[in-house]
Write a protein that holds these residues in place. Structure first.
Motif, mmCIF file in Angstrom:
data_model
loop_
_atom_site.group_PDB
_atom_site.id
_atom_site.type_symbol
_atom_site.label_atom_id
_atom_site.label_comp_id
_atom_site.label_asym_id
_atom_site.label_seq_id
_atom_site.Cartn_x
_atom_site.Cartn_y
_atom_site.Cartn_z
ATOM 1 N N LEU A 5 -34.612 13.043 -29.461
ATOM 2 C CA LEU A 5 -33.692 13.177 -28.325
ATOM 3 C C LEU A 5 -32.776 13.902 -29.878
ATOM 4 N N GLU A 6 -31.701 15.295 -29.780
ATOM 5 C CA GLU A 6 -31.057 15.562 -30.521
ATOM 6 C C GLU A 6 -30.295 16.227 -29.325
ATOM 7 N N GLY A 7 -29.041 14.846 -30.346
ATOM 8 C CA GLY A 7 -27.141 15.384 -30.199
ATOM 9 C C GLY A 7 -27.187 14.924 -28.702
ATOM 10 N N ILE A 8 -27.942 14.028 -28.086
ATOM 11 C CA ILE A 8 -27.746 13.710 -27.149
ATOM 12 C C ILE A 8 -26.504 13.002 -26.669
ATOM 13 N N HIS A 9 -25.510 13.188 -25.629
ATOM 14 C CA HIS A 9 -24.491 12.798 -25.213
ATOM 15 C C HIS A 9 -24.183 12.315 -23.793
ATOM 16 N N LYS A 10 -23.480 11.456 -23.600
ATOM 17 C CA LYS A 10 -23.198 10.975 -22.082
ATOM 18 C C LYS A 10 -22.558 10.264 -21.175
ATOM 19 N N SER A 11 -21.354 10.490 -20.392
ATOM 20 C CA SER A 11 -20.742 10.125 -20.556
ATOM 21 C C SER A 11 -21.087 9.742 -18.703
ATOM 22 N N PHE A 12 -20.153 8.921 -18.016
ATOM 23 C CA PHE A 12 -20.055 8.173 -16.309
ATOM 24 C C PHE A 12 -17.622 8.803 -16.994
ATOM 25 N N GLY A 13 -17.996 9.994 -15.727
ATOM 26 C CA GLY A 13 -15.844 10.393 -15.334
ATOM 27 C C GLY A 13 -15.645 10.064 -16.920
ATOM 28 N N ASN A 37 -23.560 -5.288 -23.270
ATOM 29 C CA ASN A 37 -22.986 -5.228 -22.028
ATOM 30 C C ASN A 37 -22.130 -3.710 -21.660
ATOM 31 N N GLY A 38 -22.653 -2.977 -20.843
ATOM 32 C CA GLY A 38 -21.775 -1.537 -20.703
ATOM 33 C C GLY A 38 -21.902 -0.647 -22.009
ATOM 34 N N SER A 39 -22.232 -0.754 -23.004
ATOM 35 C CA SER A 39 -22.216 -0.117 -24.166
ATOM 36 C C SER A 39 -23.616 0.815 -24.396
ATOM 37 N N GLY A 40 -24.342 1.118 -22.567
ATOM 38 C CA GLY A 40 -24.481 2.281 -22.227
ATOM 39 C C GLY A 40 -26.976 2.272 -22.840
ATOM 40 N N LYS A 41 -26.880 1.200 -22.775
ATOM 41 C CA LYS A 41 -28.650 0.896 -23.216
ATOM 42 C C LYS A 41 -29.389 1.117 -21.528
ATOM 43 N N GLU A 208 -50.708 -6.972 -28.538
ATOM 44 C CA GLU A 208 -51.314 -6.257 -28.785
ATOM 45 C C GLU A 208 -52.659 -4.912 -27.843
ATOM 46 N N ILE A 209 -51.982 -3.964 -27.241
ATOM 47 C CA ILE A 209 -52.043 -2.442 -26.304
ATOM 48 C C ILE A 209 -51.257 -1.867 -27.638
ATOM 49 N N ASN A 210 -51.967 -1.029 -26.867
ATOM 50 C CA ASN A 210 -51.424 0.102 -27.595
ATOM 51 C C ASN A 210 -50.327 0.752 -27.958
ATOM 52 N N SER A 211 -50.024 1.583 -26.372
ATOM 53 C CA SER A 211 -49.241 1.869 -25.692
ATOM 54 C C SER A 211 -47.274 1.911 -27.046
ATOM 55 N N THR A 212 -46.545 2.987 -27.465
ATOM 56 C CA THR A 212 -45.241 2.315 -27.530
ATOM 57 C C THR A 212 -44.442 1.796 -27.042
ATOM 58 N N VAL A 213 -43.444 0.767 -27.621
ATOM 59 C CA VAL A 213 -42.960 -0.230 -26.493
ATOM 60 C C VAL A 213 -41.375 0.048 -27.158
ATOM 61 N N VAL A 214 -40.121 0.670 -25.594
ATOM 62 C CA VAL A 214 -39.528 0.582 -25.900
ATOM 63 C C VAL A 214 -38.483 -0.296 -25.364
ATOM 64 N N VAL A 215 -37.507 -1.628 -25.461
ATOM 65 C CA VAL A 215 -37.373 -2.667 -24.605
ATOM 66 C C VAL A 215 -36.123 -3.218 -24.279
ATOM 67 N N VAL A 216 -34.986 -2.692 -24.054
ATOM 68 C CA VAL A 216 -34.030 -3.632 -23.787
ATOM 69 C C VAL A 216 -34.176 -5.131 -23.277
ATOM 70 N N GLU A 232 -29.195 0.026 -32.720
ATOM 71 C CA GLU A 232 -28.385 -0.198 -32.113
ATOM 72 C C GLU A 232 -27.300 0.181 -31.442
ATOM 73 N N LEU A 233 -27.036 -0.324 -30.039
ATOM 74 C CA LEU A 233 -25.893 1.420 -29.238
ATOM 75 C C LEU A 233 -24.526 0.264 -30.131
ATOM 76 N N HIS A 234 -23.895 1.270 -30.865
ATOM 77 C CA HIS A 234 -22.620 0.678 -32.309
ATOM 78 C C HIS A 234 -21.694 1.960 -31.736
ATOM 79 N N ALA A 235 -20.673 1.573 -30.900
ATOM 80 C CA ALA A 235 -19.136 2.372 -31.044
ATOM 81 C C ALA A 235 -19.895 4.288 -30.347
ATOM 82 N N ARG A 236 -20.446 3.978 -29.877
ATOM 83 C CA ARG A 236 -20.797 5.117 -29.105
ATOM 84 C C ARG A 236 -22.237 6.294 -30.110
#
Length: 641
Positions: A5-13, A37-41, A208-216, A232-236
């Motif tokens: 991810l390079e310089g990612i920005h995301k907003s809703f309204g 909750n609500g931080s954008g995970k 045990e699996i070989n997959s890369t895992v990203v979990v919330v 950690e999603l912290h202060a945007r």
């Protein structure tokens, strides 16, 4: 590198979730994404998997990267009546199923020929070998093992999809994702709808699996078992920690304390520097004053520590309790048609604390209802102390009226309280302003949980019976609840699959298993059951890389003090400091130029050249780290002026 991810920005309204996020995900990593909750995970997961596009910035993925994304899904009615759980899970292996059908067709074709045809025979041999190499003789058994691990019995595997509940649908989707063996596996709350047996199975499988895992996940024990890195999603922004959840928590708390100290010291340094500039901008030291003004303009400011709102809970024990609270002698509980738990022998004294674990449908909630006296026992003798207050929290919040407002729901429990008193009370549960007039029926699961807890706390109790109280609560809210329950001096029974929560609350474990109640003195003993050994400390994951707190310590270097005041320096020492400052300023200018050059090269680079991008990114990060250290050294020297 799988993804960047390079310089990612995301907003809703007008609501900005995150901005200027840079993140590299490498092959084989096990990563937790945490935040309130609500931080954008969830949005972050959807961004890395491609379901959502960022407003600004770019997501660079490895070519042909295979991704499986299991989201928190609502119940979707299934109309494909001819499909079963097993056939739906096997659809992951469509190519093998087609190959299997082709092999059978070739076998039939060869059997119908008077003499084997060489071309058909060669095709058949090649196809059989390919089928073997791609796991054709094991994919059915693997599918059944995964389904069984996630809680589907042999009978349930043949249920039509139309008969599945929302939780069963979620487990089936998780099974399909695991069976697909993607390069990147993104999981959003995977332990929801899983019982303790399925959660423990999933922990072992993901290791045990070989997959890369990203979990919330809000299941902190699960994260401790599975991940080796936490973001950690912290202060945007995104902060990265090289360890599991418990490691992250310690580092986060230490980092917060250091940041608060560094913020205060930097503010003092800025004030002194600004005062120096005001005094000397037009005098003999005007050159130094201008240089320092320029440095202040470029100074990376330490942010003040942001303290998020949290609930404030306090469970009070009612006066007048007895020594013996509950006694069970050969008790059986369940319903007329089915015994769920039997041969229960248990004595509970005042202050006893019990966590109840077990599979779905094992009888945990039924056990609580029997202890409370809500349902009769099927056998044996159950004696409850008289004149005690037993407060009950239901996981379904069945005591809440969907037609009432939050304020009215509380007023019915405490009719003598004024509206102002109730609104002040509800503010402690994060219901403020117009929130108190929301109807229960429109609240989220987390909001309903907070209302139910607010009702529970209005009256002191001798015994608390809590059925899955952490469902719908984020981690900060769970931590508040843990603290309140640790301070409760009465008797506690809590049904929960959140083992981290049970460990923090310091409960004995009652394990409902195969219609019996097994007792363990603590969670560690429960986790070690059947192994014949004591478990190692699961809450730490030592790493060789510098921690975030260690890096920050350099930034927060304390000014040299003598007797509580800045040391008085000789002219020679002062001149040496001035020379060091000038040298550092030249070094800063040089590094800034190098960093800008790296940035320009990265922008010109072809996005498909992952190796070159990675090299430039590593160089950029090294320069940025060195620049940060030089800035810190400059700040430290400035504080010694």
């Amino acid at each position: 590198m799988l993804l960047r991810l390079e310089g990612i920005h995301k907003s809703f309204g007008e609501r900005v979730l995150f901005e200027s996020i840079n993140w590299v995900i490498n092959a084989g990593e096990r990563i937790a994404v945490v935040g309130p909750n609500g931080s954008g995970k969830t949005t972050l997961l959807q961004t890395i998997t491609g379901k959502l596009s960022p407003d600004r910035g770019q997501t660079i993925r490895k070519k042909n990267l295979s991704i499986a994304h299991v989201e928190q899904a609502e119940f979707q009615p299934q109309r494909a009546g001819h499909l079963t759980v097993l056939s739906q899970a096997l659809s992951v292996f469509d190519s093998l199923l087609e190959m299997e059908h082709r092999i059978l067709d070739l076998q039939k074709e060869m059997s119908e020929q008077p003499e084997p045809v060489q071309k058909i025979s060669e095709t058949y041999s090649h196809l059989v070998e390919r089928f073997r190499l791609e796991g054709g003789y094991s994919f059915r058994s693997r599918t059944e093992k995964v389904l069984q691990g996630l809680g589907f019995s042999p009978e349930a595997m043949h249920w039509p999809l139309a008969h599945l509940s929302g939780g069963q649908q979620s487990r089936l989707k998780l099974a399909q994702a695991l069976l697909s063996e993607p390069e990147l596996l993104a999981l959003d709350e995977p332990t929801n709808h899983l019982d303790i047996d399925a959660i423990e199975w999933l922990e072992r499988y993901l290791k045990e699996i070989n997959s890369t895992v990203v979990v919330v996940s809000h299941d902190r024990f699960f994260l401790d078992q599975v991940v080796k890195k936490t973001v950690e999603l912290h202060a945007r922004r995104l902060r990265q920690f090289s360890g599991n959840y418990s490691f992250y928590r310690k580092e986060r708390d230490l980092l917060g304390r250091q940041q608060a100290t560094a913020f205060q010291r930097q503010q003092e340094m800025i004030e002194e520097t600004e005062e120096f500039i005001r005094r000397n901008i037009a005098g003999q030291k005007t050159k130094q004053a201008k240089s320092r003004r320029k440095m202040l303009e470029k100074l990376e400011r330490v942010e003040a520590v942001h303290v998020a709102d949290s609930m404030r809970l306090e469970f009070r024990e009612a006066p007048g309790s007895t020594h013996e609270i509950l006694r069970c002698e050969n008790v059986a509980v369940g319903y007329e048609s089915k015994v769920l738990v039997e041969k229960i022998d248990l004595v509970v004294y005042r202050g006893g604390r019990f966590g109840i674990l077990g599979g779905n449908g094992a009888g945990k909630t039924t056990l609580l209802k029997a202890f409370r006296g809500e349902i009769p026992t099927l056998a044996g003798a159950l004696r409850r102390a008289e004149n005690l207050i037993w407060s009950y929290y239901s996981q379904t919040q069945e005591g809440l009226d969907p037609g009432k407002t939050v304020l009215r729901e509380l007023h019915d429990v405490s009719p003598r309280s004024t509206e102002g008193e109730l609104r002040s009370y509800l503010a402690a549960f994060l219901f403020r302003g117009e929130d108190v007039f929301k109807r229960i029926g429109v609240l989220s699961g987390g909001e309903k949980s907070r209302v139910a807890l607010a009702k529970l706390l209005l009256s002191p109790a001798h015994v608390l019976l809590l059925d899955e109280p952490t469902n719908h609560l984020d981690i900060p809210a769970r931590e508040v609840l843990e603290g309140a329950l640790r301070d409760f001096s009465g008797t506690l029974f809590v049904v929960s699959h959140d083992r981290y929560f049970l460990d923090q609350v310091k409960t004995e474990i009652l394990f409902v298993h195969q219609h019996r109640l097994e007792r363990f003195p603590d969670l560690e003993s429960f986790e070690a059951r059947g192994t014949g050994k004591v478990t190692t400390d699961r809450r730490t994951a030592p790493v060789d890389t510098p921690t975030a707190a260690q890096v920050f310590t350099k930034k927060a270097a304390a000014p040299e003090l003598a007797g509580g005041h800045r040391a008085v320096r000789s002219k020679n020492e002062q001149a040496r400091l001035q020379r060091q400052l000038l040298a550092l300023e030249e070094r800063i200018h040089h590094l800034e130029a190098q960093r800008e050059q790296m940035s320009e090269q990265m922008q010109r680079q072809e996005s498909r050249d992952f190796q070159r991008i990675n090299e430039l990114a590593n160089r950029y990060e090294a320069i940025d780290l060195e620049l940060s250290a030089v800035y810190s050294e400059w700040e430290t020297l400035m504080s010694k002026q």
